[in-house]
Design a protein around this motif. Structure first.
Motif, PDB file in Angstrom:
ATOM      1  N   ALA A  17     -23.437 -32.718  33.398  1.00  0.00           N
ATOM      2  CA  ALA A  17     -23.011 -31.201  33.100  1.00  0.00           C
ATOM      3  C   ALA A  17     -22.492 -30.364  34.259  1.00  0.00           C
ATOM      4  O   ALA A  17     -21.666 -29.486  34.178  1.00  0.00           O
ATOM      5  CB  ALA A  17     -24.637 -30.753  32.732  1.00  0.00           C
ATOM      6  N   GLN A  22     -18.709 -31.416  34.425  1.00  0.00           N
ATOM      7  CA  GLN A  22     -17.965 -30.650  33.546  1.00  0.00           C
ATOM      8  C   GLN A  22     -17.889 -29.175  33.871  1.00  0.00           C
ATOM      9  O   GLN A  22     -16.730 -28.394  33.783  1.00  0.00           O
ATOM     10  CB  GLN A  22     -18.513 -30.664  32.200  1.00  0.00           C
ATOM     11  CG  GLN A  22     -18.453 -32.038  31.708  1.00  0.00           C
ATOM     12  CD  GLN A  22     -19.288 -32.229  30.289  1.00  0.00           C
ATOM     13  OE1 GLN A  22     -19.626 -31.302  29.989  1.00  0.00           O
ATOM     14  NE2 GLN A  22     -19.302 -33.424  29.753  1.00  0.00           N
ATOM     15  N   ALA A  23     -18.618 -28.424  34.361  1.00  0.00           N
ATOM     16  CA  ALA A  23     -18.834 -27.029  34.992  1.00  0.00           C
ATOM     17  C   ALA A  23     -17.994 -26.957  36.107  1.00  0.00           C
ATOM     18  O   ALA A  23     -17.146 -25.799  36.264  1.00  0.00           O
ATOM     19  CB  ALA A  23     -20.312 -26.822  35.184  1.00  0.00           C
ATOM     20  N   SER A  39     -14.302 -27.257  35.092  1.00  0.00           N
ATOM     21  CA  SER A  39     -13.860 -26.270  34.022  1.00  0.00           C
ATOM     22  C   SER A  39     -13.179 -24.940  34.979  1.00  0.00           C
ATOM     23  O   SER A  39     -12.406 -24.110  34.542  1.00  0.00           O
ATOM     24  CB  SER A  39     -15.064 -25.434  33.732  1.00  0.00           C
ATOM     25  OG  SER A  39     -15.715 -24.741  34.620  1.00  0.00           O
ATOM     26  N   SER A  58     -13.747 -21.458  27.299  1.00  0.00           N
ATOM     27  CA  SER A  58     -14.250 -22.634  28.116  1.00  0.00           C
ATOM     28  C   SER A  58     -15.548 -22.519  28.571  1.00  0.00           C
ATOM     29  O   SER A  58     -16.327 -23.454  29.126  1.00  0.00           O
ATOM     30  CB  SER A  58     -13.215 -22.526  29.584  1.00  0.00           C
ATOM     31  OG  SER A  58     -13.471 -21.380  30.290  1.00  0.00           O
ATOM     32  N   PRO A 100     -21.305 -23.331  24.966  1.00  0.00           N
ATOM     33  CA  PRO A 100     -22.025 -24.461  25.155  1.00  0.00           C
ATOM     34  C   PRO A 100     -21.071 -25.284  24.134  1.00  0.00           C
ATOM     35  O   PRO A 100     -20.802 -25.339  22.964  1.00  0.00           O
ATOM     36  CB  PRO A 100     -23.270 -24.356  24.662  1.00  0.00           C
ATOM     37  CG  PRO A 100     -23.215 -22.748  24.598  1.00  0.00           C
ATOM     38  CD  PRO A 100     -22.026 -22.142  24.469  1.00  0.00           C
ATOM     39  N   VAL A 101     -20.939 -26.856  24.478  1.00  0.00           N
ATOM     40  CA  VAL A 101     -20.521 -27.683  23.530  1.00  0.00           C
ATOM     41  C   VAL A 101     -21.063 -28.518  22.858  1.00  0.00           C
ATOM     42  O   VAL A 101     -21.056 -29.132  21.952  1.00  0.00           O
ATOM     43  CB  VAL A 101     -19.547 -28.631  24.680  1.00  0.00           C
ATOM     44  CG1 VAL A 101     -18.493 -27.963  25.389  1.00  0.00           C
ATOM     45  CG2 VAL A 101     -20.684 -29.477  25.731  1.00  0.00           C
ATOM     46  N   ASN A 144     -23.585 -25.782  29.274  1.00  0.00           N
ATOM     47  CA  ASN A 144     -22.082 -25.380  29.906  1.00  0.00           C
ATOM     48  C   ASN A 144     -22.513 -24.436  30.821  1.00  0.00           C
ATOM     49  O   ASN A 144     -22.742 -23.168  30.599  1.00  0.00           O
ATOM     50  CB  ASN A 144     -21.081 -25.158  28.968  1.00  0.00           C
ATOM     51  CG  ASN A 144     -19.766 -24.735  29.377  1.00  0.00           C
ATOM     52  OD1 ASN A 144     -19.449 -25.084  30.670  1.00  0.00           O
ATOM     53  ND2 ASN A 144     -18.719 -24.667  28.645  1.00  0.00           N
ATOM     54  N   TYR A 145     -22.346 -24.718  32.257  1.00  0.00           N
ATOM     55  CA  TYR A 145     -22.603 -23.936  33.403  1.00  0.00           C
ATOM     56  C   TYR A 145     -21.443 -23.387  34.029  1.00  0.00           C
ATOM     57  O   TYR A 145     -21.316 -23.031  35.110  1.00  0.00           O
ATOM     58  CB  TYR A 145     -23.319 -24.715  34.350  1.00  0.00           C
ATOM     59  CG  TYR A 145     -24.772 -24.889  34.149  1.00  0.00           C
ATOM     60  CD1 TYR A 145     -25.769 -24.442  33.899  1.00  0.00           C
ATOM     61  CD2 TYR A 145     -24.911 -26.465  33.668  1.00  0.00           C
ATOM     62  CE1 TYR A 145     -26.998 -24.785  33.751  1.00  0.00           C
ATOM     63  CE2 TYR A 145     -26.353 -26.820  33.138  1.00  0.00           C
ATOM     64  CZ  TYR A 145     -27.510 -26.027  33.169  1.00  0.00           C
ATOM     65  OH  TYR A 145     -28.472 -26.276  32.802  1.00  0.00           O
ATOM     66  N   THR A 146     -20.284 -23.522  33.143  1.00  0.00           N
ATOM     67  CA  THR A 146     -18.909 -22.889  33.437  1.00  0.00           C
ATOM     68  C   THR A 146     -19.186 -21.413  33.995  1.00  0.00           C
ATOM     69  O   THR A 146     -18.628 -21.194  34.961  1.00  0.00           O
ATOM     70  CB  THR A 146     -17.914 -23.147  32.293  1.00  0.00           C
ATOM     71  OG1 THR A 146     -17.938 -24.208  31.875  1.00  0.00           O
ATOM     72  CG2 THR A 146     -16.479 -22.467  32.944  1.00  0.00           C
TER      73      THR A 146
END
Length: 242
Positions: A142, A145-146, A149, A203, A206-207, A218-220
């Motif tokens: 996680a 991915q963030a 991003s 982006s 949440p996925v 999703n901590y983008t």
């Protein structure tokens, strides 16, 4: 301007259009082929024990040996893409270091004459940072991915800001380049800004569905807001002075 320089200016936009057009065309063909070869069992593809849905699609279509062959080609292609990104990143980082805009700029600024006048320290600095970021994949997916991003949301913001500033405040200062769309320029720019904003919002979604857990959240928005806010704070505190 000489005739040779004029022809060069005309050839550059044509080359860019051909490159973008060919990538779009062949990419579309590849997507069609993959869609035609994959099964309807999307759950098994997404939850593949290989950890890579694309590898599962290859395995289902052409077996173990064929999947290994195609994945090997992808690995080589990704490695070469990584080298090209490293070249661009190291040159950009060196340019920032040259202007004193990065931490430890004095260390990364020198050019190595021994190795062909390249920013050797900046190259290895980018390699080391990439290795550290790559280790995040082994620690927390996680978080990785963030952080990754930033390549989407951060780039979209970087692309959109100059377009937005040109429309809002820079129309009188704008000088068209060799490729110019005339009256359609402003509508195209507005459409580009809308699309880039949509990409930033997309982006950050949440996925894992409407009720994500902390593990798959999703901590983008957290990562990007921290970087953007830190950059603005750095500008107002110190960078604006020089």
């Amino acid at each position: 301007m000489s005739e040779e320089a004029s022809n060069c200016r005309k050839a550059v936009p044509l080359g860019i259009l051909m490159a973008i057009g060919s990538c779009w065309f062949f990419g579309f063909i590849i997507c069609i082929v993959i869609s035609a070869c994959m099964t309807d069992d999307y759950t098994s593809i997404l939850s593949t024990p290989f950890g890579q849905p694309m590898a599962q699609i290859y395995y289902n279509a052409i077996g173990k040996h064929g999947a290994l062959a195609l994945m090997s080609l992808l690995f080589i292609n990704q490695f070469l893409m990584g080298l090209s990104i490293l070249v661009a990143a190291s040159r950009q980082s060196w340019a920032f270091s040259r202007d004193g805009a990065l931490p430890f700029s004095r260390f990364f600024r020198p050019i190595s004459k021994r190795f062909g006048h390249i920013p050797l320290r900046t190259v290895w600095g980018c390699v080391g940072l990439a290795l550290v970021l790559g280790l995040l994949c082994l620690i927390a997916s996680a978080a990785a991915q963030a952080l990754f991003s930033l390549a989407v949301a951060g780039n979209n913001l970087a692309y959109g800001m100059p377009i937005f500033c040109r429309i809002m405040w820079g129309q009188k200062k704008f000088h068209p380049g060799p490729f110019y769309t005339g009256r359609a320029s402003v509508p195209i720019a507005i459409a580009a800004i809308v699309f880039l904003c949509f990409g930033i919002l997309l982006s950050m979604m949440p996925v894992g569905g409407p009720d994500p857990t902390p593990q798959v959240m999703n901590y983008t928005v957290v990562i990007n807001s921290t970087v953007w806010g830190g950059a603005l704070l750095y500008y107002f505190i110190d960078a604006r002075k020089w």
